[in-house]
Design a protein around this motif. Structure first.
Motif: not given
Ligand SMILES: [Fe+2]
Ligand SMILES: [Fe+2]
Length: 184
Positions: A58-66, A21-22
């Motif tokens: 990519e914004k959706v990807h980042l939000k998910k990993f947040n 995840i990191r």
């Protein structure tokens, strides 16, 4: 209240999940900065909408990993401030070479990321496909979308011989970024 967003941590391989995840959060964060840099240079050009469309994903990807960081209680890499700058510089720098430079950068990065996600999928399946079902689903979906970004880059003539050196350099950088973000 926060408990509702947390995942039951019993029986999960915490070091492996932390690492996955990191590094993925770092990667998606960096991807956002790359596309931001490309948009700063090429936003008003003919490839602007194509870059914007990839950035939106990519914004959706980042939000998910947040969200996953909160759920699994993983801390981000200490290198985020560095990826912030390095990502933007890579994006803007490649875009300054022109549309093909930007697309060559996209192909190089997305190819590395797809391969990286495939390695993680293999690791999680070897660990326990049932236990990590949700995470596997997320990574598989994102892997497919990174593959699409890679293909979009290719469709925009990224593969000119002059950029093979650039590609090699960027992919070396990606390997180093992955190595570091998994560990610190
Ligand atoms: Fe992504
Ligand atoms: Fe991507």
């Amino acid at each position: 209240r926060l408990c509702s967003t947390r995942v039951a941590q019993g029986g999960i391989n915490k070091p492996i999940i932390d690492r996955i995840i990191r590094v993925d959060h770092a990667g998606e964060y960096g991807a956002n900065r790359i596309y931001a840099g490309q948009m700063a240079v090429l936003g008003r050009s003919s490839v602007g909408p194509v870059i914007q469309q990839m950035w939106n994903q990519e914004k959706v990807h980042l939000k998910k990993f947040n969200e996953l960081m909160v759920a699994y209680r993983v801390r981000p890499t200490v290198l985020l401030p560095f990826w912030n700058v390095a990502g933007f510089v890579l994006g803007a720098g490649s875009a300054l070479l022109g549309k093909k430079g930007a697309m060559a950068c996209t192909v190089a990065v997305e190819e590395s990321i797809s391969e990286h996600y495939n390695n993680q999928i293999r690791t999680l399946i070897e660990e326990d496909p049932e236990k990590y079902k949700e995470l596997l689903q997320v990574i598989k979906q994102f892997r497919d979308e990174e593959q699409e970004h890679h293909d979009i880059g290719l469709e925009h003539d990224a593969e000119t011989p002059a950029y093979s050196v650039l590609k090699t350099a960027i992919q070396l950088g990606c390997k180093a970024a992955i190595f570091l973000s998994e560990r610190i």
